[in-house]
Design an enzyme around this catalytic site. Structure first.
Site, mmCIF file in Angstrom:
data_model
loop_
_atom_site.group_PDB
_atom_site.id
_atom_site.type_symbol
_atom_site.label_atom_id
_atom_site.label_comp_id
_atom_site.label_asym_id
_atom_site.label_seq_id
_atom_site.Cartn_x
_atom_site.Cartn_y
_atom_site.Cartn_z
ATOM 1 N N SER A 1 -10.717 -0.286 3.614
ATOM 2 C CA SER A 1 -9.868 -0.468 4.801
ATOM 3 C C SER A 1 -9.319 0.884 5.242
ATOM 4 C CB SER A 1 -8.686 -1.371 4.480
ATOM 5 O OG SER A 1 -9.149 -2.587 3.974
ATOM 6 N N ARG B 1 0.841 -1.227 0.000
ATOM 7 C CA ARG B 1 0.000 0.000 0.000
ATOM 8 C C ARG B 1 0.864 1.261 0.000
ATOM 9 N NH1 ARG B 1 -2.270 -3.653 -0.929
ATOM 10 N NH2 ARG B 1 -4.202 -4.500 -0.116
ATOM 11 N N GLU C 1 -4.442 3.898 5.997
ATOM 12 C CA GLU C 1 -4.248 3.675 4.563
ATOM 13 C C GLU C 1 -4.870 4.855 3.798
ATOM 14 O OE1 GLU C 1 -5.387 -0.352 3.188
ATOM 15 O OE2 GLU C 1 -6.231 0.630 1.434
#
Ligand SMILES: Cc1cc2nc3c(=O)[nH]c(=O)nc-3n(C[C@H](O)[C@H](O)[C@H](O)COP(=O)(O)OP(=O)(O)OC[C@H]3O[C@@H](n4cnc5c(N)ncnc54)[C@H](O)[C@@H]3O)c2cc1C
Length: 335
Positions: free
Chosen positions: A236, A162, A331
Site C-alpha cells: 500500500s 501505521r 505510508e
C-alpha cells in the site's frame, strides 16, 4: 565496508540507486561500534531491513547498514503464553511461520508481510484486523547519537495506525535491534476480517488452527497483491485516511457508494477506492504506474525511477484532494 553499491536488490520497488557506503550488520555490538566510531559520526546512516517500505528517490549519500541481527529466544514460558525476544534482522514472515509451527498465537493474521521484525514496530504493521502492537511487550533500540540501549515499553512506542514514535518524533534517532513479543498458547482466532472465513469454509473438514488461518491469509494476499519478486512495489503506497463524520456524510450525497468504516472519532475511507474512483487504477506511464488490480499499489515494471514514482504519487494525491477534499498520506518512506 563497500562503496558505491547498487541498492536495487535491497528494495522491493527495485529502484536502482547507489549508496555511498554499504555494510551488513549482524550484531548489536557491531552496530554500536559503528555509531561510536568517529569516522561515521557525521555520516548519514540508514538501517535497512527488507527494503519493502521505502522509495529511494536519489542516490543515498551516507552509509546503508543492512540489518542481519538474528536470533529467536524464549524469555518466559508458561501454560498460557510465551515471551520471545527476536533479533530485528529476522525475516517477518519466517518469524510468523516459526510461531505458527510452535502454536504460538497472535501473529498468524500478519502472514506474508514482507520485511524484517525490526521494521514491524516502525509503522505498527497490520493486516486482517490485527496490528503488531497487540503482541509487542517492548522494543529494544540503540541511540544514533551515543550508542546507548533503550528499552521502549509498548506505551512509549506510541503506536497508532501505521505509526509509532520511531516514524515520528524519534525518526532516524534510534535503531531497533530486537523486539520482545508476548504470544498466546490459547488462540483467540480473529477470522471475521476480509475473506478469511470464506477461504476457511472452502475446506470444511479441516479444523480451525493457526496454520489454517495463516494459509488462508497467504492465499488471499497472493490473489490480491502483486509479488515484488515479479513487479516492483512496496505494498500500500498510502494510508487509509480518516475523515470527520460530517465530511463523510457530505461526500456521501455526491458519492453514495463510497465505503467507510467507523473509527470512534470519524470514518476511515479506503484509499484504494478513492484512487480507483479518481481514475488511476491500471494507469501506466513508461516503466511505472498504478497496479491494475489494486489501485493502492504503485508499481515499477522495471527500470523506473523513484523520483518518477514520487511525482506520480503527488499527482494521485492532488487529484484525490481536488475531488474529495481528502489528503492522502504516504505510508511508504521517501529516502
Ligand atoms: C507486497 C507488500 C505487501 C505489504 N503488506 C503490508 C501489510 O499488509 N501491512 C503493513 O503494515 N505493511 C505492509 N507492507 C509494507 C512493509 O512490508 C512493512 O512496512 C515492513 O514492516 C517493512 O519492513 P522492512 O524490513 O522491509 O523495512 P524497510 O523498508 O527496510 O525500512 C522501512 C523504514 O524503517 C526503517 N527501519 C527498518 N528497520 C529498522 C530498524 N531495525 N530500526 C530502525 N529503523 C528501521 C528504515 O530505515 C526505513 O525508514 C507491504 C509491503 C509489500 C512490498
Amino acid at each position: 565496508m563497500l562503496s558505491d553499491v547498487s541498492l536495487q536488490a535491497y528494495n522491493t520497488f527495485g529502484i536502482d540507486v547507489k549508496s555511498e557506503y554499504f555494510m551488513k550488520i549482524d550484531s548489536e555490538q557491531g552496530l554500536r561500534n559503528i555509531i561510536l566510531d568517529d569516522r561515521w559520526k557525521e555520516v548519514n546512516i540508514l538501517l535497512l531491513g527488507g527494503g519493502s517500505n521505502v522509495l529511494f528517490t536519489q542516490n543515498f549519500a551516507g552509509l546503508v547498514l543492512l540489518n542481519q541481527i538474528r536470533g529467536i529466544a524464549i524469555t518466559k514460558d508458561n501454560d498460557r503464553e510465551v515471551h520471545l525476544r527476536v533479533g530485528a534482522g529476522e525475516g517477518w514472515h519466517a518469524f510468523v511461520q516459526y510461531c505458527v509451527d510452535h502454536n504460538y498465537a497472535g501473529v498468524e493474521n500478519l502472514s506474508l508481510i514482507p520485511g524484517t521484525v525490526g521494521a514491524a514496530p516502525m509503522q505498527n504493521i497490520g493486516a486482517y484486523g490485527v496490528e503488531v502492537k497487540d503482541v509487542i511487550e517492548t522494543v529494544e533500540a540503540i541511540s544514533r547519537s551515543d550508542g546507548q540501549l533503550r528499552i521502549f515499553s509498548a506505551a512509549e512506542c506510541q503506536f497508532g495506525y501505521r505509526e509509532s514514535i520511531f516514524k515520528q518524533r524519534l525518526k532516524g534517532k534510534y535503531f531497533i535491534t530486537a523486539v520482545n513479543f508476548r504470544l498466546s498458547k490459547q488462540p483467540d482466532f480473529n477470522i471475521s476480517y476480509g475473506d478469511i472465513q470464506k477461504v476457511l469454509d472452502e475446506k470444511p473438514h479441516e479444523s480451525l488452527s493457526l496454520r489454517a488461518v495463516s494459509e488462508a491469509v497467504i492465499k488471499i494476499r497472493q490473489s490480491k497483491l502483486p509479488d515484488p519478486a515479479k513487479i516492483g512495489n512496496a505494498g500500500s503506497f498510502f494510508k487509509n485516511p480518516e475523515i470527520t463524520l460530517d465530511h463523510f456524510h457530505k461526500l456521501k450525497l455526491n458519492y453514495p457508494t463510497m465505503p467507510g468504516y467507523p473509527t470512534g472519532l470519524g470514518m476511515k475511507v479506503p484509499a484504494g477506492w478513492l484512487i480507483e474512483q479518481a481514475g488511476w487504477k491500471g494507469y501506466r506511464e513508461g516503466s511505472i504506474g498504478v497496479h491494475d488490480r489494486q489501485a493502492l499499489v504503485l508499481v515499477n515494471y522495471g527500470g523506473g525511477a523513484g523520483e518518477d514514482i514520487k511525482s506520480l504519487a503527488f499527482r494521485i494525491q492532488k487529484s484525490v484532494q481536488d475531488r474529495y477534499q481528502i489528503l492522502l498520506s504516504p505510508e511508504v518512506n521517501f529516502i
